[in-house]
Design an enzyme around this catalytic site. Sequence first.
Site, mmCIF file in Angstrom:
data_model
loop_
_atom_site.group_PDB
_atom_site.id
_atom_site.type_symbol
_atom_site.label_atom_id
_atom_site.label_comp_id
_atom_site.label_asym_id
_atom_site.label_seq_id
_atom_site.Cartn_x
_atom_site.Cartn_y
_atom_site.Cartn_z
ATOM 1 N N ARG A 143 -13.317 5.170 8.503
ATOM 2 C CA ARG A 143 -13.934 5.985 7.450
ATOM 3 C C ARG A 143 -15.452 5.878 7.503
ATOM 4 N NH1 ARG A 143 -9.035 4.838 5.154
ATOM 5 N NH2 ARG A 143 -7.820 6.767 4.912
ATOM 6 N N ASP A 309 1.685 5.563 7.570
ATOM 7 C CA ASP A 309 1.595 5.774 6.118
ATOM 8 C C ASP A 309 1.138 7.191 5.802
ATOM 9 O OD1 ASP A 309 -0.948 5.068 7.270
ATOM 10 O OD2 ASP A 309 -1.751 4.973 5.235
ATOM 11 N N GLU A 310 1.409 7.605 4.575
ATOM 12 C CA GLU A 310 0.876 8.832 4.002
ATOM 13 C C GLU A 310 0.944 10.004 4.976
ATOM 14 O OE1 GLU A 310 -2.206 6.933 0.727
ATOM 15 O OE2 GLU A 310 -3.000 7.458 2.700
ATOM 16 N N TRP A 376 2.140 -2.548 1.541
ATOM 17 C CA TRP A 376 0.903 -2.228 0.816
ATOM 18 C C TRP A 376 1.147 -1.564 -0.526
ATOM 19 C CZ3 TRP A 376 -1.327 2.546 -0.574
ATOM 20 C CH2 TRP A 376 -0.694 3.696 -0.095
ATOM 21 N N TYR A 401 -6.386 -5.314 -2.292
ATOM 22 C CA TYR A 401 -7.249 -4.275 -1.741
ATOM 23 C C TYR A 401 -8.654 -4.560 -2.271
ATOM 24 C CZ TYR A 401 -4.051 -1.087 0.622
ATOM 25 O OH TYR A 401 -3.176 -0.516 1.518
ATOM 26 N N ASP A 403 -11.434 -3.137 -1.790
ATOM 27 C CA ASP A 403 -12.295 -2.032 -2.194
ATOM 28 C C ASP A 403 -12.073 -1.668 -3.662
ATOM 29 O OD1 ASP A 403 -9.772 -1.330 -0.994
ATOM 30 O OD2 ASP A 403 -10.275 0.776 -1.269
ATOM 31 N N TRP A 451 -10.967 -1.207 2.710
ATOM 32 C CA TRP A 451 -11.077 0.207 3.083
ATOM 33 C C TRP A 451 -12.478 0.701 2.743
ATOM 34 C CZ3 TRP A 451 -7.211 1.722 6.019
ATOM 35 C CH2 TRP A 451 -5.978 1.077 5.885
ATOM 36 N N THR A 452 -13.001 1.634 3.553
ATOM 37 C CA THR A 452 -14.432 1.906 3.465
ATOM 38 C C THR A 452 -14.773 3.350 3.083
ATOM 39 O OG1 THR A 452 -14.583 2.362 5.846
ATOM 40 C CG2 THR A 452 -14.966 0.086 5.121
ATOM 41 N N GLU A 453 -13.855 4.080 2.422
ATOM 42 C CA GLU A 453 -14.236 5.422 1.986
ATOM 43 C C GLU A 453 -15.531 5.395 1.168
ATOM 44 O OE1 GLU A 453 -9.640 5.707 2.084
ATOM 45 O OE2 GLU A 453 -11.184 4.180 1.790
#
Length: 536
Positions: A143, A309-310, A376, A401, A403, A451-453
């Site tokens: 990301r 995932d997703e 997760w 998580y 973030d 996570w780096t969004e």
Amino acid sequence: MDLIPAPRSLRRTEPGAAFVVDGRTRVDAGPGTERTERWLRGVLAGAFGVGLPPGEGAGALALRVDGSLGTESYRLTVRPDRAELVGGDPAGLFWGAQTLRQLLGPDAFRRAPIGAREARLPCVTVEDAPRFAWRGMLLDVARHFMPKDVVLRYLDLLAAHKLNVLHLHLTDDQGWRLEIRRYPKLTEVGAWRTRTKVGLRESTLWDERPHGGYYTQDDIREIVAYAAEREITVVPEIDVPGHSQAAIAAYPELGNTDVVDTTTLPVLTSWGVNPNVLAPTDTTVRFYENVLSEVLELFPATFVHIGGDECPKEQWSASLTAKNRLVDLELADEHELQSWFIAHFDRWLAERGRRLIGWDEILQGGLAPKAAVSSWRGYAGGIAAARAGHDVVMCPEQYVYLDHRQADGPDEPVPIGFVRTLEDVYRFEPVPAELTAQEAAHVMGTQANVWTEVLDSVRAVDYMAFPRLAAFAEVAWSALPAPAERDFAAFSARMRAHYVRLDALGVEYRPPGGPRPWQRRPGVVGRPIEGPPPIV
């Protein structure tokens, strides 16, 4: 003596006495100690300006490996005239060296001497071993790309906390970060996006600068070798069949071409679950076999993470190609089609002596025979996998998580997810109480995910990861009591010393009183989730 993570046993043997590390100190290194010897000599030479030449006898720091101690265990014995560090294996010896460094005080975490300060090891006996074999952190470089020096720095930070797995999230809709020589467009095209959403989807803000970057194969070899010197395994993640728009932007034939015009799909500039997924075709399967062939050459880790995932199924439901695939494979629905996709790579990796691990959605439609699960979405996926005899890494988003926001106040930068304080992380328990002893044995360990969004710099990553990663490290390493019985007050007291170590390392952690002015992100919209996190 404020050690983090807490050892199993620590006794002060001669109060007030110490072993002095100075220009006269020698290193007596036995067979199998080479990595720790190199690391320790480099760290102490930098911090204290001591040479530590080889030598035996009185005044020596002895390093030994003794297999009778057990995997990753160590024993440190310090007397005024001699210090001896014994590891059950090379990894245990290295973790013992991390304890030795902490005992030398915060100056041991600096890269150059800051004055004529004596390096003193207190006279102690420490006996220690980890609770879990998998003690990991995920770093999302897809990301927001993190340059190689950031990854190397985080390997040092993981090592300092006795964490032994770096899960590198290398590919996603917003970027492909790994050079694949057979498919150069993956980085020529897929490593770059035109702009970036600032905040989550609800935000109206954009950073109009192009963003990107990738690691060459030699960069990865360097990262893997640097990690191995620190007894850390690097687990690569190549995401399939969802989170793949960057790959489709580079090679449009990978997408569902009978449903959308994949030639118009760019590398994604925003965040969230994305409908543009890989087509379940032989072309796609062969492509990713070729990608993974190069991945296996670069990463010696047993496990390869394939995401899973997703993955929305709407394009498959509308695709005649996908429908024909269902018929050909005699599958009931699109969930089984995803399971077929995952199972194929489970077999493919097993044939090459590796193991597949994926997010808990790979349970949908039936779990591949040898696959392991990263749980997760709470505990449920991990529980189901463990009960079915599959290995599990527990990383529920509601708890680890990193973030997710650290407090409920308005000053927290880009507030997303649940409030997870330092104490919340310290009270996280990776093994669900409802598992039997036999089922619990399948919990290989635990992992904190970054996570780096909304983390667009190493400063932002530092702020969200620390100090919570220190609490997580103790959960992963130490033999702690049940969550309600853990002494957070005592941990907080030890953290006062650990903050000084983090300062010496240059880590821009969240202070206990809240963010510093430059750590805030006023006006950037997040997505806070209200209320206590569910246990699911």
